[in-house]
Motif scaffolding. Structure first.
Motif, PDB file in Angstrom:
ATOM      1  N   PRO A 184     -27.828 -49.775 -14.171  1.00  0.00           N
ATOM      2  CA  PRO A 184     -26.595 -48.994 -14.082  1.00  0.00           C
ATOM      3  C   PRO A 184     -26.860 -47.603 -14.676  1.00  0.00           C
ATOM      4  CG  PRO A 184     -26.154 -51.176 -14.981  1.00  0.00           C
ATOM      5  CD  PRO A 184     -27.649 -51.011 -14.941  1.00  0.00           C
ATOM      6  N   ILE A 185     -26.233 -46.597 -14.140  1.00  0.00           N
ATOM      7  CA  ILE A 185     -26.522 -45.215 -14.521  1.00  0.00           C
ATOM      8  C   ILE A 185     -26.410 -44.989 -16.027  1.00  0.00           C
ATOM      9  CG2 ILE A 185     -25.696 -42.831 -14.281  1.00  0.00           C
ATOM     10  CD1 ILE A 185     -25.267 -43.472 -11.290  1.00  0.00           C
ATOM     11  N   GLY A 186     -25.471 -45.616 -16.691  1.00  0.00           N
ATOM     12  CA  GLY A 186     -25.302 -45.435 -18.128  1.00  0.00           C
ATOM     13  C   GLY A 186     -26.475 -45.927 -18.955  1.00  0.00           C
ATOM     14  N   GLN A 187     -27.373 -46.702 -18.356  1.00  0.00           N
ATOM     15  CA  GLN A 187     -28.532 -47.220 -19.088  1.00  0.00           C
ATOM     16  C   GLN A 187     -29.791 -46.372 -18.891  1.00  0.00           C
ATOM     17  OE1 GLN A 187     -29.025 -51.367 -18.033  1.00  0.00           O
ATOM     18  NE2 GLN A 187     -27.194 -51.965 -19.142  1.00  0.00           N
ATOM     19  N   PHE A 188     -29.734 -45.360 -18.048  1.00  0.00           N
ATOM     20  CA  PHE A 188     -30.927 -44.552 -17.788  1.00  0.00           C
ATOM     21  C   PHE A 188     -31.457 -43.883 -19.046  1.00  0.00           C
ATOM     22  CE2 PHE A 188     -31.774 -44.011 -13.177  1.00  0.00           C
ATOM     23  CZ  PHE A 188     -30.889 -44.966 -12.730  1.00  0.00           C
ATOM     24  N   GLY A 189     -30.598 -43.178 -19.771  1.00  0.00           N
ATOM     25  CA  GLY A 189     -31.039 -42.482 -20.978  1.00  0.00           C
ATOM     26  C   GLY A 189     -31.650 -43.426 -21.995  1.00  0.00           C
ATOM     27  N   PRO A 190     -30.938 -44.498 -22.384  1.00  0.00           N
ATOM     28  CA  PRO A 190     -31.531 -45.431 -23.348  1.00  0.00           C
ATOM     29  C   PRO A 190     -32.838 -46.053 -22.849  1.00  0.00           C
ATOM     30  CG  PRO A 190     -29.169 -45.809 -23.203  1.00  0.00           C
ATOM     31  CD  PRO A 190     -29.531 -44.824 -22.118  1.00  0.00           C
ATOM     32  N   ALA A 191     -32.921 -46.354 -21.555  1.00  0.00           N
ATOM     33  CA  ALA A 191     -34.146 -46.955 -21.016  1.00  0.00           C
ATOM     34  C   ALA A 191     -35.320 -45.982 -21.091  1.00  0.00           C
ATOM     35  CB  ALA A 191     -33.929 -47.409 -19.574  1.00  0.00           C
TER      36      ALA A 191
END
Length: 185
Positions: free
Chosen positions: A115-122
């Motif tokens: 999901p897009i909201g997980q891109f930064g943390p990933a």
């Protein structure tokens, strides 16, 4: 990671592993890894799938462990390549994978399933896996239009690549390009 995508890969693990085994080798990927990765140094394949790329890395002088979010794919990797190490870990957390432990990190066509909201943390977590001066190879498939699921149910998030480059702030980016590939998803 998107739970429906993980379940799709788990329930279809044997079929996906067979499909990937019958595809032509991704020689363009392997050429890039040979160019940028440090040989004889600890390497990790995040989203290792059937283990094909991790096995190639091991066979070519990059001692590699592989991790995937799908239990079924981890079983396929371990059965296909029992001489190598594979384990279960899910982006963005990658619980059980130690920070600052690898000279080379491969994450090939995985993040578009987040999901897009997980891109930064990933992306930040992938960088955390690196030893100082280490190399991250990160790629994804671009989805035209909006985010969508394929007929099997896998999520393909549509996103601005700036989400990735912004998350990699402070890292040196040696190669940033769009490339077309003929390999199937």
């Amino acid at each position: 990671m998107d739970c429906r995508t993980i379940e799709t890969y788990t329930s279809g693990a044997a079929s996906y592993a067979a499909e990937w085994a019958n595809q032509p080798a991704p020689d363009d990927l392997y050429a890039r890894l040979t160019l940028y990765f440090r040989p004889q140094e600890r390497t990790v394949d995040i989203g290792c799938g059937s283990g094909r790329d991790g096995a190639w890395l091991n066979a070519h002088g990059y001692p590699t462990a592989g991790y995937d979010a799908s239990e079924g794919l981890v079983r396929q990797a371990a059965a296909g390549y029992p001489q190598y190490d594979f384990g279960l870990a899910t982006l963005p957390e990658l619980k059980g994978v130690s920070a600052a432990s690898f000279d080379n990190v491969l994450c090939e066509t995985v993040i578009m399933h987040l999901p897009i909201g997980q891109f930064g943390p990933a992306c930040r977590r992938l960088v955390e896996l690196l030893k100082p001066g280490g190399v991250l190879y990160l790629s994804w498939r671009v989805t035209g239009g909006g985010s969508a699921r394929d007929p099997a149910g896998r999520l393909y998030s549509a996103f601005d690549p700036a989400l990735v480059t912004d998350a990699l702030e402070g890292a040196t980016i040696a190669l940033d390009e769009e490339a077309l590939t003929s390999s199937p998803p």
